[in-house]
Design an enzyme around this catalytic site. Structure first.
Site, mmCIF file in Angstrom:
data_model
loop_
_atom_site.group_PDB
_atom_site.id
_atom_site.type_symbol
_atom_site.label_atom_id
_atom_site.label_comp_id
_atom_site.label_asym_id
_atom_site.label_seq_id
_atom_site.Cartn_x
_atom_site.Cartn_y
_atom_site.Cartn_z
ATOM 1 N N SER A 234 -23.198 11.545 -18.672
ATOM 2 C CA SER A 234 -23.507 11.245 -17.254
ATOM 3 C C SER A 234 -23.905 12.567 -16.318
ATOM 4 O O SER A 234 -24.955 12.879 -16.848
ATOM 5 C CB SER A 234 -22.064 10.687 -16.500
ATOM 6 O OG SER A 234 -22.246 10.140 -15.175
ATOM 7 N N ASP A 341 -27.907 0.841 -18.251
ATOM 8 C CA ASP A 341 -26.840 1.681 -18.038
ATOM 9 C C ASP A 341 -26.154 1.504 -16.658
ATOM 10 O O ASP A 341 -26.679 0.861 -15.679
ATOM 11 C CB ASP A 341 -27.314 3.041 -17.753
ATOM 12 C CG ASP A 341 -26.312 4.250 -17.316
ATOM 13 O OD1 ASP A 341 -25.813 4.920 -18.455
ATOM 14 O OD2 ASP A 341 -25.735 4.465 -16.168
ATOM 15 N N HIS A 390 -21.690 2.848 -20.346
ATOM 16 C CA HIS A 390 -22.127 4.229 -19.636
ATOM 17 C C HIS A 390 -21.217 5.125 -20.273
ATOM 18 O O HIS A 390 -20.090 5.037 -20.652
ATOM 19 C CB HIS A 390 -21.684 4.157 -18.004
ATOM 20 C CG HIS A 390 -22.033 5.325 -17.426
ATOM 21 N ND1 HIS A 390 -23.353 5.961 -17.356
ATOM 22 C CD2 HIS A 390 -21.385 6.454 -16.679
ATOM 23 C CE1 HIS A 390 -23.367 7.234 -16.658
ATOM 24 N NE2 HIS A 390 -22.228 7.366 -16.373
#
Length: 496
Positions: A234, A341, A390
């Protein structure tokens, strides 16, 4: 293969000798008689009272590592019952020697480390967790997500998962590396270089924290490393793209030219696309990605790679987006990115919970997958499943997801081999792909995608249930594709 055949008997002999020593030590159970004082040592006095260790460099057997690791673990487990010491899998907290590199609130920054003596491979992982871009939403973040802005109450140890796991069945290729976990406490996508200047203000020192972590690790064995993999998920994945060359330059400047620096960016390849519908820029989630980064880079005193800065002078914010910064990166980087995502959809104001999505939202989601494919087509090493999710590399299921029959750990192993062969002027290994991207057009059309759960009921959903939940019209889509609805359902079920 010859290396493995020669190396395995040596390791087996070492382990058998270790086993014999421990068998002699414990055979016969309790001994009520007082022990006779041992004679003074006549040799090997330099070992002191520490347990014997056998430094081993596993980099020599990478070509058949999976089979070799299985043998090693079976041998280790067979000896474990007679061991007097408990195996320690935990990473231990260390605070930076340079106390001027701090978290947002001025508390000392640091890292967690699990050493693997004998291994010359190091993995430094950058944690993710969004960011804040002005005083108001940083204050709000401090109230609601304080752990991402301070080192206060950091636990003394942390157990690694996924690619940070020390267990070969969970982490087939990197289990024996020296593991470093760097907590995210700078809220600046690992880009800041600004100290705290007032009591109510914040420090943004993400980029400097990475530099100081690397300097500290040089005194803990990194100076003898062969490979350093800078990984992150991330915001940490974006941090890898922003810092991998800076780490390489730092080590080279300190004289460590033999360390091969590489990057692994997971779920950090964001798009600077137009939102599905625009809203007021109040917080990180509602604000357009380009706008938050434009504001944030000024607030943080953000640092971007020099070559990218020169390319986008006056628009340095573009360097926070994968496809914009990637062409300027010199170090090898492997990109892992879900084609759908969840974080990207969130900032694009697409909500996938509650009511089924509208037709316009459905087209937007499909177009997002197409846009991501286009930005990834020239990335040599990448893994892009058509899943709605994610982050992945620290998840327990990271070994289960496949693209075209190849798992992510396998793809990373192939990448390592290709880099090794390239340095030695060898042809890349056959049947070992490193550019893997799904071609199916819908979220979760890949049958190996992580399980989806209904947010309200908690029940698992298969791909058809999920698409129906999102408002997918099988009849209409089959008509558009010119096929029978039952055939389309079969294709969806199989991931075709």
């Amino acid at each position: 293969m010859t290396t493995i055949k020669m190396f395995s008997p040596v390791l087996l002999l070492v382990l058998m000798q270790s086993g014999a020593l421990c068998a002699r030590r414990f055979r016969g159970g309790r001994n009520p008689l007082p022990r006779r004082a041992p004679p003074p040592p006549t040799h090997r006095a330099d070992r002191g009272d520490t347990t014997e260790s056998f430094p081993l460099d596993f980099t020599a057997v990478e070509e058949n590592m999976d089979n070799f690791m299985a043998q090693v673990k079976n041998l280790a487990q067979s000896l474990y019952p007679c061991s007097a010491q408990k195996l320690d899998y935990d990473m231990k907290v260390n605070f930076l020697v340079n106390a001027s590199a701090t978290c947002n609130d001025g508390s000392p920054a640091g890292y967690y480390l699990k050493e693997s003596r004998g291994s010359r491979r190091w993995l430094i992982f950058l944690e993710g967790g969004w960011y804040c871009f002005n005083k108001e939403n940083c204050d709000s973040r401090y109230e609601t997500m304080k752990r991402l802005m301070t080192s206060f109450k950091w636990p003394k140890t942390k157990r690694g998962t996924g690619i940070l796991s020390p267990l070969p069945e969970e982490n087939p290729h990197w289990w024996n590396a020296n593991m470093v976990f760097v907590p995210y406490c700078s809220s600046d996508v690992w880009s800041g270089a600004t100290a705290k200047t007032e009591p109510s203000g914040y420090a943004f020192m993400g980029s400097l924290i990475i530099q100081e972590v690397v300097k500290d690790l040089l005194n803990k064995g990194l100076d003898n490393a062969k490979v350093l993999l800078l990984a992150g998920s991330s915001a940490g994945g974006t941090g890898v793209l922003l810092n991998v060359d800076r780490v390489a330059d730092l080590l080279e400047g300190l004289g460590h030219t033999n360390i091969q620096v590489r990057g692994l960016s997971d779920s950090g390849w964001f798009l600077d696309n137009k939102q599905y519908h625009c809203t007021d820029c109040v917080d990180t989630v509602s604000c357009a990605p380009t706008e938050t980064i434009k504001r944030g880079i000024k607030y943080w005193g953000g640092v971007v790679p020099e070559r990218c800065r020169q390319t986008h002078e006056g628009e340095e914010w573009k360097c926070f987006f994968g496809y914009q910064v990637f062409p300027s990166i010199k170090s090898p980087v492997f990109v892992v990115q879900w084609l759908f995502d969840e974080a990207q959809l969130t900032v694009d104001n697409i909500q996938l919970t509650g009511q089924p999505v509208q037709e316009g939202q459905w087209r937007y989601i499909q177009n997002l997958g197409s846009e991501l494919r286009n930005t990834l087509k020239d990335v040599p090493a990448m893994f892009a499943p058509a899943c709605l999710s994610h982050e992945v590399i620290t998840r327990n299921y990271w070994i289960d997801v496949q693209v075209k029959g190849t798992s992510l750990p396998r793809a990373l192993h192939c990448w390592d081999r290709s880099l090794h062969d390239n340095r030695n002027n060898k042809a890349p290994p056959k049947g070992c792909p490193v550019h893997l991207i799904d071609s199916c057009p819908w979220p979760h059309c890949n049958p190996t995608c992580p399980t989806i759960r209904d947010q309200f009921t908690g029940q698992e959903m298969n791909v058809i249930q999920f698409l129906m939940h999102m408002g997918f019209d099988v009849q209409k889509m089959a008509q558009q594709q010119g096929m029978d609805p039952s055939k389309l359902l079969g294709m969806l079920s199989s991931g075709s």
